[in-house]
Design a protein around this motif. Sequence first.
Motif, PDB file in Angstrom:
ATOM      1  N   GLY A 136      -5.809  -0.266  70.908  1.00  0.00           N
ATOM      2  CA  GLY A 136      -6.332  -0.313  72.267  1.00  0.00           C
ATOM      3  C   GLY A 136      -5.697   0.782  73.099  1.00  0.00           C
ATOM      4  N   ALA A 137      -5.902   0.732  74.402  1.00  0.00           N
ATOM      5  CA  ALA A 137      -5.337   1.746  75.285  1.00  0.00           C
ATOM      6  C   ALA A 137      -5.347   1.237  76.709  1.00  0.00           C
ATOM      7  CB  ALA A 137      -6.127   3.049  75.194  1.00  0.00           C
ATOM      8  N   THR A 138      -4.454   1.795  77.521  1.00  0.00           N
ATOM      9  CA  THR A 138      -4.463   1.557  78.958  1.00  0.00           C
ATOM     10  C   THR A 138      -5.191   2.717  79.626  1.00  0.00           C
ATOM     11  OG1 THR A 138      -2.381   0.348  78.882  1.00  0.00           O
ATOM     12  CG2 THR A 138      -3.047   1.242  81.011  1.00  0.00           C
ATOM     13  N   ILE A 139      -6.257   2.401  80.375  1.00  0.00           N
ATOM     14  CA  ILE A 139      -7.080   3.400  81.049  1.00  0.00           C
ATOM     15  C   ILE A 139      -7.215   3.003  82.509  1.00  0.00           C
ATOM     16  CG2 ILE A 139      -9.291   4.612  81.065  1.00  0.00           C
ATOM     17  CD1 ILE A 139      -9.743   3.668  78.197  1.00  0.00           C
ATOM     18  N   ARG A 140      -6.779   3.863  83.391  1.00  0.00           N
ATOM     19  CA  ARG A 140      -6.882   3.617  84.840  1.00  0.00           C
ATOM     20  C   ARG A 140      -6.312   2.254  85.231  1.00  0.00           C
ATOM     21  NH1 ARG A 140     -12.321   6.746  87.136  1.00  0.00           N
ATOM     22  NH2 ARG A 140     -11.596   8.815  86.461  1.00  0.00           N
ATOM     23  N   GLY A 141      -5.251   1.841  84.549  1.00  0.00           N
ATOM     24  CA  GLY A 141      -4.548   0.620  84.918  1.00  0.00           C
ATOM     25  C   GLY A 141      -5.031  -0.635  84.240  1.00  0.00           C
ATOM     26  N   PHE A 142      -6.009  -0.540  83.317  1.00  0.00           N
ATOM     27  CA  PHE A 142      -6.560  -1.715  82.657  1.00  0.00           C
ATOM     28  C   PHE A 142      -6.570  -1.496  81.137  1.00  0.00           C
ATOM     29  CE2 PHE A 142      -8.327  -1.446  86.893  1.00  0.00           C
ATOM     30  CZ  PHE A 142      -8.200  -2.740  87.378  1.00  0.00           C
ATOM     31  N   SER A 143      -6.486  -2.597  80.388  1.00  0.00           N
ATOM     32  CA  SER A 143      -6.464  -2.522  78.925  1.00  0.00           C
ATOM     33  C   SER A 143      -7.878  -2.456  78.379  1.00  0.00           C
ATOM     34  CB  SER A 143      -5.736  -3.737  78.339  1.00  0.00           C
ATOM     35  OG  SER A 143      -4.372  -3.728  78.715  1.00  0.00           O
ATOM     36  N   ALA A 144      -8.098  -1.522  77.444  1.00  0.00           N
ATOM     37  CA  ALA A 144      -9.404  -1.356  76.800  1.00  0.00           C
ATOM     38  C   ALA A 144      -9.238  -1.489  75.297  1.00  0.00           C
ATOM     39  CB  ALA A 144     -10.000   0.003  77.147  1.00  0.00           C
ATOM     40  N   THR A 145     -10.269  -1.982  74.631  1.00  0.00           N
ATOM     41  CA  THR A 145     -10.260  -2.126  73.188  1.00  0.00           C
ATOM     42  C   THR A 145     -11.175  -1.087  72.540  1.00  0.00           C
ATOM     43  OG1 THR A 145     -12.076  -3.736  73.213  1.00  0.00           O
ATOM     44  CG2 THR A 145      -9.835  -4.599  73.414  1.00  0.00           C
ATOM     45  N   THR A 146     -11.315  -1.159  71.218  1.00  0.00           N
ATOM     46  CA  THR A 146     -12.117  -0.178  70.479  1.00  0.00           C
ATOM     47  C   THR A 146     -13.289  -0.857  69.778  1.00  0.00           C
ATOM     48  OG1 THR A 146     -10.608  -0.401  68.596  1.00  0.00           O
ATOM     49  CG2 THR A 146     -10.165   1.375  70.142  1.00  0.00           C
ATOM     50  N   THR A 147     -14.044  -1.647  70.522  1.00  0.00           N
ATOM     51  CA  THR A 147     -15.138  -2.406  69.924  1.00  0.00           C
ATOM     52  C   THR A 147     -16.501  -1.806  70.240  1.00  0.00           C
ATOM     53  OG1 THR A 147     -15.077  -3.888  71.829  1.00  0.00           O
ATOM     54  CG2 THR A 147     -13.868  -4.585  69.874  1.00  0.00           C
ATOM     55  N   VAL A 148     -16.547  -0.512  70.583  1.00  0.00           N
ATOM     56  CA  VAL A 148     -17.821   0.169  70.839  1.00  0.00           C
ATOM     57  C   VAL A 148     -17.953   1.337  69.859  1.00  0.00           C
ATOM     58  CG1 VAL A 148     -19.257   1.359  72.525  1.00  0.00           C
ATOM     59  CG2 VAL A 148     -17.699  -0.455  73.279  1.00  0.00           C
ATOM     60  N   ARG A 149     -19.059   1.384  69.155  1.00  0.00           N
ATOM     61  CA  ARG A 149     -19.316   2.417  68.157  1.00  0.00           C
ATOM     62  C   ARG A 149     -20.724   2.937  68.380  1.00  0.00           C
ATOM     63  NH1 ARG A 149     -21.350   2.028  62.753  1.00  0.00           N
ATOM     64  NH2 ARG A 149     -20.407   3.507  61.284  1.00  0.00           N
ATOM     65  N   ASN A 150     -20.843   4.229  68.688  1.00  0.00           N
ATOM     66  CA  ASN A 150     -22.146   4.823  69.006  1.00  0.00           C
ATOM     67  C   ASN A 150     -22.856   4.042  70.108  1.00  0.00           C
ATOM     68  OD1 ASN A 150     -21.823   6.831  67.011  1.00  0.00           O
ATOM     69  ND2 ASN A 150     -22.626   5.469  65.437  1.00  0.00           N
ATOM     70  N   GLY A 151     -22.071   3.587  71.096  1.00  0.00           N
ATOM     71  CA  GLY A 151     -22.626   2.888  72.243  1.00  0.00           C
ATOM     72  C   GLY A 151     -23.000   1.447  72.004  1.00  0.00           C
ATOM     73  N   MET A 152     -22.699   0.902  70.811  1.00  0.00           N
ATOM     74  CA  MET A 152     -23.076  -0.458  70.455  1.00  0.00           C
ATOM     75  C   MET A 152     -21.832  -1.255  70.057  1.00  0.00           C
ATOM     76  SD  MET A 152     -26.463  -0.495  70.711  1.00  0.00           S
ATOM     77  CE  MET A 152     -27.036  -1.872  69.704  1.00  0.00           C
ATOM     78  N   ALA A 153     -21.961  -2.590  70.085  1.00  0.00           N
ATOM     79  CA  ALA A 153     -20.838  -3.464  69.781  1.00  0.00           C
ATOM     80  C   ALA A 153     -20.552  -3.498  68.284  1.00  0.00           C
ATOM     81  CB  ALA A 153     -21.131  -4.880  70.267  1.00  0.00           C
ATOM     82  N   VAL A 154     -19.268  -3.430  67.934  1.00  0.00           N
ATOM     83  CA  VAL A 154     -18.816  -3.621  66.562  1.00  0.00           C
ATOM     84  C   VAL A 154     -17.626  -4.566  66.584  1.00  0.00           C
ATOM     85  CG1 VAL A 154     -19.629  -1.394  65.703  1.00  0.00           C
ATOM     86  CG2 VAL A 154     -17.321  -1.590  66.662  1.00  0.00           C
ATOM     87  N   GLN A 155     -17.201  -4.998  65.389  1.00  0.00           N
ATOM     88  CA  GLN A 155     -16.040  -5.870  65.280  1.00  0.00           C
ATOM     89  C   GLN A 155     -15.064  -5.241  64.288  1.00  0.00           C
ATOM     90  OE1 GLN A 155     -15.558  -8.501  67.222  1.00  0.00           O
ATOM     91  NE2 GLN A 155     -17.555  -8.088  68.160  1.00  0.00           N
ATOM     92  N   ILE A 156     -14.030  -4.594  64.815  1.00  0.00           N
ATOM     93  CA  ILE A 156     -13.020  -3.989  63.961  1.00  0.00           C
ATOM     94  C   ILE A 156     -11.726  -3.844  64.751  1.00  0.00           C
ATOM     95  CG2 ILE A 156     -13.699  -1.598  64.512  1.00  0.00           C
ATOM     96  CD1 ILE A 156     -13.064  -0.959  61.520  1.00  0.00           C
ATOM     97  N   TYR A 157     -10.622  -4.172  64.098  1.00  0.00           N
ATOM     98  CA  TYR A 157      -9.315  -4.075  64.743  1.00  0.00           C
ATOM     99  C   TYR A 157      -8.678  -2.718  64.516  1.00  0.00           C
ATOM    100  CZ  TYR A 157      -8.089  -8.682  66.608  1.00  0.00           C
ATOM    101  OH  TYR A 157      -7.989  -9.792  67.394  1.00  0.00           O
ATOM    102  N   GLN A 158      -8.920  -2.137  63.339  1.00  0.00           N
ATOM    103  CA  GLN A 158      -8.194  -0.924  62.969  1.00  0.00           C
ATOM    104  C   GLN A 158      -9.165   0.070  62.357  1.00  0.00           C
ATOM    105  OE1 GLN A 158      -4.705  -0.386  63.374  1.00  0.00           O
ATOM    106  NE2 GLN A 158      -5.219   1.691  62.862  1.00  0.00           N
TER     107      GLN A 158
END
Length: 787
Positions: free
Chosen positions: A194-216
């Motif tokens: 994940g990452a902190t962006i503009r003060g908020f936590s974001a995850t990596t669950t978007v792939r080509n603009g669509m929802a995915v399910q992956i941790y790593q």
Amino acid sequence: MKNHYLHRAGAITRVVHLAIALLISFQCAFALTPEKGRGHVRGLVQTSDGQPAGFVNVSIKGSSKGSITNEQGEYIIRNVAEGSQILVVQLVGYTAVEIPVDVVAEETITVPVVNLKENSNQLEEVQVKGNVNRFADKETDYVARLPLKNLENPQVYSAVNKDLINEQVITDFKDALRNVAGVAPVNNPAGGTGATIRGFSATTTVRNGMAVQIYQSDPINLERVEVIKGPSGTLFGSSLVSFGGLINQVTKKPFETFKGEVSYTTGSYELSRFTADVNTPLNADKTLLLRVNAAAHSEGTWQTFGHNRRYTATPSLLYKVDDRLTLTFDAELNATNRSTVAYYQNMNKTSYTNFKDIPVASKTSLGGENIDADLTALNYAVGARYAINSKWTSQTNVTIGNNRIEHSNQIYPNWTSDTTFNRNISNYGPRIFTSINAQQNFTGNFNLGRLRNRLLVGLDVYTFTSQLRYTDVGTYDVVNTNKPIPGINLDKVNDILATKTNSNNQTRLSTYSAYASDVINLTERLIVMLSVRIDRFVNIATITNGIKGTNDYKQTAVSPKFGFVYQVAPEQLSIFGNYMNGFQNVAPVVQPDGTTSAFKPLNANQWEFGLKAEAFNRKLTGTVSYYDISINNATRIENSFTIQDGQQKSKGYEFELVANPVPGLNIVAGYAKNDNKVVKAAAFEGNYVAQVPTDYANLWVSYKFTGKTLRNFGLGFGGNYVSDCYFEAANVITIPGYTLINASLFYDQPKWRVTLKGNNLANEATFSNWGLPQPLRQLVGSVTIKF
């Protein structure tokens, strides 16, 4: 309280009405403005030996209109004046190719394939000499969900392309994010990115603009990473994004020529990594294309215990049915087994005010070699793009994601004094996340009178199911930091686990959304964007150990977005501003007096303005912006009752530069300042939000030698700075900031490449802004064969 909610509902309704009124008034006011018709010019550039010619300048003679071919040799130049034009295709240092084209208003003209006189080896030499801004890659259809140039888009976003990923020998996805201004990447205790962006936590669950399910995710399949900044609920909803922005993974796509590369990377901590990227047409007319990326990664750790093993395969198939219909199929198959890391708890029971005071060395693992998480992710995507006519295009996408955590033993050291803590363990698994995301978009490019419109109309359906078995293992042992800390024994953990009772939970939710966005050219230089989303959220009651809960509810949200762009210097410099909205659904609460309070969705509203530049034939690209994100309806507790008037404000500024000032020299630099504070809450008003740094800086300078003596050699140098932040809401315990220094040395031939890379060269013991230890110095070497 009821009147307050009615007032909020009325305000939202007025905003929607205002958007519609503005759209109509703009159309009427400017429909008669005389402007010359315009069209698009697209095509393909190849070398003399039939290979795609990437990073070649393509421009319209006598104008500022131009583009650079992508890796597949494709280009598109938008908004070209109608009539006879001269297309100029030029490889720096070689004779230009000029081609006459007739541009038809409101149409896209496809130019026949341009064949350069130079072959692929000569093209490679030009690129090695560094005559292109290799790390500037902002052409995207995802940020606005329609084709829109960076200088036409009022939203701020950054892109990290695969050239930069390869040069930095990135083997961990989060390290790619270190190249983005104002971003601090993290791994959570289970290993997810994940990452902190503009003060908020974001995850990596978007792939080509669509929802995915992956941790790593593995970086092998990345064409680029897009960090889209600010609350983006209008186009991306609430389930996938944070109020600070989102991380979109853009994957590699098939193209029409046979090409590939294989690579092996080794280094400190027993790193052993093999990757392959192979693209090939499957039939003679090159309408069926296949690209496969794969990686096998095995790595130890800088700590006393730990490992990270993952295997990834990502086939991608493209079928051009005819000139109007293109079908795509993508899959991402990932298996990961990695050690979990400890996350400190109850540090307020110590006298420590800084993580530097903790008497546990960075090298000391508080887990064990087989105290790990075992994950499998299977994500599939199908798409259909259909050109309805010259003005309208249909894009249909469906993704199915499944992420199974077979087991995850997570470690929580629970401090009881300055020298002792209980080593507590929580066991998760199986934990199964399943999502389906279906999206239908129609995009149009047309004129109403003399007013150009680029319109997006879309529908989105998202369903998510989580099945979780959770067991509180409890205290494994009591650690005295004055004595050696032993590793955790898995057999002992399992023995304790067998005596415990687990909890089984199932949650389900769905969202049904409709959205529209219109990008209107009021004049050739002045553009406005008007967007709105209506989102219906349905939460199914949680089932816990077979018993259905009472937390089922439905909620409707309206998310508007406005923006403007004025091109001070056409195709070179823009002034922009935006208002953006994000939202999160809030469940009803049973109050102490037995009544049930239904709340409105939590809203974050951003105002932002700044400058964007793509100057000197795109040798210099950059963004400077100031933003203010306000939350004014968070829930908080007062006199045991839950009320919805909590406030938080995150504001700051960002600077990003990507430049190629002289041949051979490429620079990526950024700086950001963020101030994120609690304004109104049950406690800690005026405090900084926990685990959010205030200052961020990133730099990467790359130089490829252009002389005869050292030709093909290159050097890279840079690093990151992230400031201190507080570990907890009370703002007593500090997580120290860190500075990472990295460098590389490479030799790059057209057919092979060798790279040596050093990470954290100062060998500093550092913590992420979540308080997790980060790797010490690592040296890696990579060999790549290209064919």
